[in-house]
Write a protein that holds these residues in place. Structure first.
Motif, mmCIF file in Angstrom:
data_model
loop_
_atom_site.group_PDB
_atom_site.id
_atom_site.type_symbol
_atom_site.label_atom_id
_atom_site.label_comp_id
_atom_site.label_asym_id
_atom_site.label_seq_id
_atom_site.Cartn_x
_atom_site.Cartn_y
_atom_site.Cartn_z
ATOM 1 N N GLU A 19 33.626 -31.927 -95.769
ATOM 2 C CA GLU A 19 33.732 -33.052 -96.659
ATOM 3 C C GLU A 19 32.594 -33.960 -96.769
ATOM 4 O O GLU A 19 31.992 -34.280 -97.735
ATOM 5 C CB GLU A 19 34.996 -33.704 -96.367
ATOM 6 C CG GLU A 19 35.319 -34.623 -97.683
ATOM 7 C CD GLU A 19 36.663 -35.242 -97.779
ATOM 8 O OE1 GLU A 19 37.253 -36.154 -98.453
ATOM 9 O OE2 GLU A 19 37.564 -34.598 -96.911
ATOM 10 N N LEU A 22 29.707 -32.257 -98.389
ATOM 11 C CA LEU A 22 29.721 -32.295 -99.880
ATOM 12 C C LEU A 22 29.546 -33.868 -100.357
ATOM 13 O O LEU A 22 28.974 -33.839 -101.547
ATOM 14 C CB LEU A 22 30.948 -31.555 -100.369
ATOM 15 C CG LEU A 22 31.176 -30.291 -100.234
ATOM 16 C CD1 LEU A 22 32.654 -29.739 -100.390
ATOM 17 C CD2 LEU A 22 30.104 -29.177 -100.855
ATOM 18 N N GLY A 303 33.277 -24.637 -99.518
ATOM 19 C CA GLY A 303 32.147 -25.740 -99.190
ATOM 20 C C GLY A 303 30.847 -25.031 -99.270
ATOM 21 O O GLY A 303 29.988 -25.650 -99.877
#
Length: 386
Positions: A19, A22, A303
């Motif tokens: 996360e 990204l 991802g």
């Protein structure tokens, strides 16, 4: 309580590397890629030189002076020294049609003056304008050196037009642009947009299909499958063939829609399209399986696949035409899956070359697909050992 919720979400973000990637790294990465493409940043290179050849059909002092000036121009890259070239007009047209050069310059006699006919590939919508400006300026300088009265004007004529077309704003013409590829084609540019988008989403679909392996492993379906007579080789090959079939169907539907709505000539190029689509889908499916076997969770795969697919699409030409990139960046683009696939579709729909001309693209895609499939098989050994 609001502060508590804020802290909980912040801790979750800080403990989730994907996360964080990204959220903060991917935007910077893509900004950098497009800055390099359009701005020539970090020393990658300036505007790419345009590959040209020159055919001096007059061979006078004026025409030779013009060609010499063009050779020295930093915006052009001659594929062979014009003094050594013995190209005919037909040979020059064929080199442009096959994409070996971006443009052919035919230096001709126009009375006691020089004129240049530019044989162009109109798929590069920038090159013709750039070279027209360069050649027009070179003609002016050559005429000054040879003590000729100055004249400069440029016009663009369609392929097949007979003779120079009148220009009301000038006495005569010094530069004519002739499209030797685009004549009579039905919306060929749209076919290239379709290919770029289709290849990108083919990669996304393949990574999604490969992710089914991770789901099967997480819910222990994979363990139960391998406890039967099904081997890992059979499982991977079965998924590879299935994903290839789905990818081929996906591409076929997209191009059928492009023909129905936008007039792309799919039927006229069906043989080249089918073989390019099949091999592209094979390689994309192997790529999806490789990523799936390299990752440990579906979230990790999602991802990583987003980063890789978007990066390859940006560098390989699915998002931005590669002809606007610097020469160095175009070479880096050849390391991507997209560039080889799009070069193949370009040969099919734009250049209308025979299937045999697709051999380099087909070989690279097929070999890379087999290598990635073998790598996926090696990575899958750990699942057999668990």
């Amino acid at each position: 309580m609001i502060w508590t919720v804020w802290q909980v979400n912040l801790r979750r973000l800080l403990h989730n590397p994907m996360e964080l990637l990204l959220t903060f790294i991917v935007p910077i990465t893509f900004f950098s890629i497009f800055a390099i493409i359009f701005g020539g940043g970090v020393g990658i290179g300036s505007t790419p030189k345009i590959k040209v050849i020159a055919v001096d059909q007059w061979e006078s002092d004026l025409s030779k002076a013009l060609v010499d000036d063009l050779v020295e121009n930093p915006g052009l890259r001659f594929m062979r020294s014009p003094s050594e070239s013995k190209y005919t007009t037909d040979e020059a047209k064929e080199l442009v049609r096959r994409g070996s050069v971006g443009m052919a310059l035919l230096v001709q006699k126009d009375g006691d003056r020089v004129a240049v006919e530019l044989l162009t590939d109109s798929s590069d919508q920038v090159a013709a304008q750039v070279v027209t400006a360069i050649v027009t300026q070179a003609i002016v300088e050559a005429e000054i050196k040879q003590h000729q009265p100055i004249r400069f004007a440029a016009t663009e004529i369609p392929a097949g037009a007979a003779g120079p077309q009148p220009v009301s704003s000038a006495r005569d013409e010094s530069v004519r642009v002739v499209d030797v590829i685009g004549e009579g084609k039905s919306n060929p540019v749209v076919s290239m947009y379709a290919a770029g988008i289709a290849v990108m989403f083919l990669l996304f679909g393949a990574t999604g299909g490969g992710g089914a392996l991770l789901e099967e492993r997480e819910n222990q379906t994979l363990e139960r499958l391998l406890s039967t007579q099904l081997s890992m080789d059979q499982l991977l090959l079965g998924k590879w063939f299935y994903m290839t079939a789905i990818g081929t169907l996906q591409m076929l539907i997209m191009f059928a829609w492009a023909q129905l709505v936008f007039g792309v000539d799919l039927i006229g190029h069906l043989d080249g399209f089918l073989i390019m689509t099949l091999v592209t889908a094979l390689a994309a499916s192997a790529f999806g399986l490789l990523l799936a076997t390299a990752c440990r969770t579906r979230g990790q795969l999602s991802g990583i696949s987003v980063v890789l697919v978007l990066t390859m699409s940006a560098l390989g030409g699915s998002m931005v035409p590669r002809y606007v990139m610097s020469e160095s960046l175009q070479q880096y683009g050849l390391c991507t899956f997209n560039a080889w696939a799009l070069d193949g579709f370009d040969k099919v729909f734009w250049r209308e070359l025979p299937v045999e001309a697709l051999a380099p693209q087909l070989a690279v895609l097929l070999i890379s697909g087999i290598v990635m499939l073998l790598a996926a098989r090696l990575l899958a050994i750990r699942w057999e050992m668990d």
